[in-house]
Design an enzyme around this catalytic site. Structure first.
Site, short mmCIF file in Angstrom:
data_model
loop_
_atom_site.label_atom_id
_atom_site.label_comp_id
_atom_site.label_asym_id
_atom_site.label_seq_id
_atom_site.Cartn_x
_atom_site.Cartn_y
_atom_site.Cartn_z
NE ARG A 88 35.55 156.91 118.95
CZ ARG A 88 35.17 155.80 119.55
NH1 ARG A 88 34.09 155.19 119.19
NH2 ARG A 88 35.87 155.30 120.54
NE ARG A 127 39.04 146.25 129.92
CZ ARG A 127 39.10 147.10 128.90
NH1 ARG A 127 40.03 146.97 127.99
NH2 ARG A 127 38.24 148.08 128.81
NE ARG A 171 32.36 150.27 126.19
CZ ARG A 171 33.46 149.75 126.73
NH1 ARG A 171 33.40 148.95 127.76
NH2 ARG A 171 34.65 150.04 126.24
#
Ligand SMILES: [Zn+2]
Length: 219
Positions: A88, A127, A171
């Site tokens: 990450r 979603r 995000r």
């Protein structure tokens, strides 16, 4: 061959990782799954990770790296891994290199799933999930038969807070900021390949496969 998939939420790398790892007989390493596994087994590291997760905190780099290293070392250098969303950040990338080096192995290729904000938002904000049975839906790609209702169990579908438009945009921005030096690191080493993740699942899949096949031949 060890492969890394990097990309922001909504880039579709999880879907590709599942398909490609099966097709090519690679071990699919997702840190989320590994952490959950360690927690379930109640290993010392898993117990530590659990403390952070329960508080809603990010599990520290060192602990994540240790859990990944443990998993990778278990199969020795014969392993062929597909790292999904790991590393990450730069610290994790360097730690992964160290681990693989000890096994006389390396990261062969890093795919960066480049996705436009528009497409990522469209994918994620569409979603929905079922709070009862966990089934996942997508307005565009896998719509439920009846709008807002779970096909499997008939419950009313909900949307994760994370998937709302403003949250998705935030995000993406955070992801770009946090991974800029990671991308540079792999680019400098000449292993980075950009994938156009705005394309359909099939087209992106084809693009990745072409690169993997040519790398395997060159190896
Ligand atoms: Zn359901």
């Amino acid at each position: 061959m060890n492969v890394v998939f990097l990309g922001p939420p909504g880039a579709g790398k999880g879907t590709q990782a599942e398909v490609i790892s099966k097709e090519r007989g690679m071990e699919h390493i997702s840190t989320g799954d590994l952490l959950r596994g360690a927690v379930e087994r109640g290993s010392p590291r898993g117990r530590k990770a659990k403390e952070y997760m329960e508080k809603g905190l990010l599990v520290p780099d060192e602990l994540v790296v240790d859990i990944v290293a443990e998993r990778v070392s278990r199969d020795g250098s014969s392993g062929s891994f597909l790292f999904d969303g790991f590393p990450r950040n730069l610290a994790q990338a360097k730690a992964l290199d160290e681990t693989l080096k000890r096994l006389k192995d390396r990261v062969d290729v890093v795919f960066y799933f480049a996705v436009s904000e528009e497409i990522a938002v469209r994918r994620l904000s569409g979603r929905w999930m079922c709070p009862a049975c966990g089934a996942n839906y997508n307005e565009r790609y896998i719509p439920p038969k009846e709008e807002g209702i779970c096909d499997r169990c008939g419950k009313v579908l909900t949307q994760r807070q994370d998937d709302k438009v403003e949250t998705v945009k935030k995000r993406l921005k955070v992801y770009r900021e946090q991974t800029a030096d990671l991308i540079d690191y792999y680019e400098e080493r000449g292993v980075l390949r950009r994938v156009d993740a705005d394309l359909s699942v099939e087209e992106t899949h084809k693009e990745i496969n072409k690169t993997l096949t040519s790398l395997r031949k060159a190896r």
